[in-house]
Design an enzyme around this catalytic site. Structure first.
Site, short mmCIF file in Angstrom:
data_model
loop_
_atom_site.label_atom_id
_atom_site.label_comp_id
_atom_site.label_asym_id
_atom_site.label_seq_id
_atom_site.Cartn_x
_atom_site.Cartn_y
_atom_site.Cartn_z
CE LYS A 16 17.05 -12.64 -38.70
NZ LYS A 16 17.94 -12.97 -39.82
NE ARG A 90 19.43 -6.20 -39.33
CZ ARG A 90 18.49 -7.05 -39.72
NH1 ARG A 90 17.47 -7.30 -38.95
NH2 ARG A 90 18.58 -7.65 -40.89
NE ARG A 129 14.58 -14.24 -48.41
CZ ARG A 129 14.97 -13.83 -47.19
NH1 ARG A 129 14.56 -14.46 -46.11
NH2 ARG A 129 15.79 -12.81 -47.06
NE ARG A 135 13.79 -9.51 -48.01
CZ ARG A 135 14.19 -9.83 -46.78
NH1 ARG A 135 13.47 -10.67 -46.06
NH2 ARG A 135 15.30 -9.34 -46.31
NE ARG A 146 19.51 -8.84 -46.34
CZ ARG A 146 18.87 -9.79 -47.01
NH1 ARG A 146 18.86 -9.77 -48.33
NH2 ARG A 146 18.22 -10.72 -46.38
#
Ligand code: ADP
Length: 188
Positions: A16, A90, A129, A135, A146
């Protein structure tokens, strides 16, 4: 220029952020990612950042009213609402608040892009990632959380927008340019 509001939706790892920025640039829209805005608040140590940090690290959702206030602040300084929203709304409550916010500004949703990526590929992307960017919410347990939160709280919004004939489904598997072109084709 007239107002335009695009929304990009999809599970964590769907792309996204990356695709949203590309599409925003092409349509002369401001890319507004609530995840990026929250990470910026955390980095700056604002009140909101202090409240959000632990929630984000747990992979849970920051309360709707904090998110809606943050988005309102972003929209407030725009003459004409021209945005691509990434990561917001969301929850059903956020979707209702967004409709009200847009009505206040005389704007309405133009289209909702759903980026579709199979679960196996999402996990692979998030693992790589985590290795590259580090992150702090990309650890395995948080990623799992998540994904669950997406399935429970966010995925139902796809039906909500589909019922309004706003949903545009796009295959999110492929190289970056291919996916961007698919989105453009679907929006045309
Ligand atoms: P992803 O889509 O990969 O999960 P984001 O950068 O969009 O990543 O969001 C990271 C975290 O920020 C979320 O797990 C959540 O804790 C918080 N967050 C972002 N947007 C929202 C939102 N609209 N409502 C509540 N929490 C949010």
């Amino acid at each position: 220029m007239a107002s335009e509001v695009l929304l990009i939706m999809g599970p964590p790892g769907a792309g996204k952020g990356t695709q949203g920025k590309r599409i925003a640039a092409r349509h002369d829209l401001r890319a507004l990612s609530t995840g990026d805005l929250l990470r910026d608040h955390v980095a700056r140590g604002t009140d909101l950042g202090t409240q959000a940090q632990a929630i984000m690290e747990a992979g849970e959702l920051v309360p709707d009213h904090l998110i809606v206030d943050m988005v309102r602040t972003e929209l407030d300084d725009m003459d004409e609402v021209r945005v691509l929203l990434d990561g917001f709304p969301r929850t059903p409550g956020q979707a209702v608040s967004l409709d009200a916010l847009l009505a206040e500004y005389g704007a309405e949703m133009s289209a909702v892009i759903q980026l579709q990526v199979p679960d196996e590929e999402l996990v692979e992307r998030l693992v790589s990632r985590a290795e590259q960017e580090g992150r702090s919410d990309d650890g395995e347990a948080t990623v799992r959380k998540r994904m669950e939160v997406y399935a429970e709280a966010t995925r139902p919004l796809l039906d909500f927008y589909d019922a309004r004939n706003l949903l545009v489904r796009v295959d999110g598997v492929g190289d970056l340019d291919t996916v961007t072109e698919r989105i453009e084709g679907a929006l045309a």
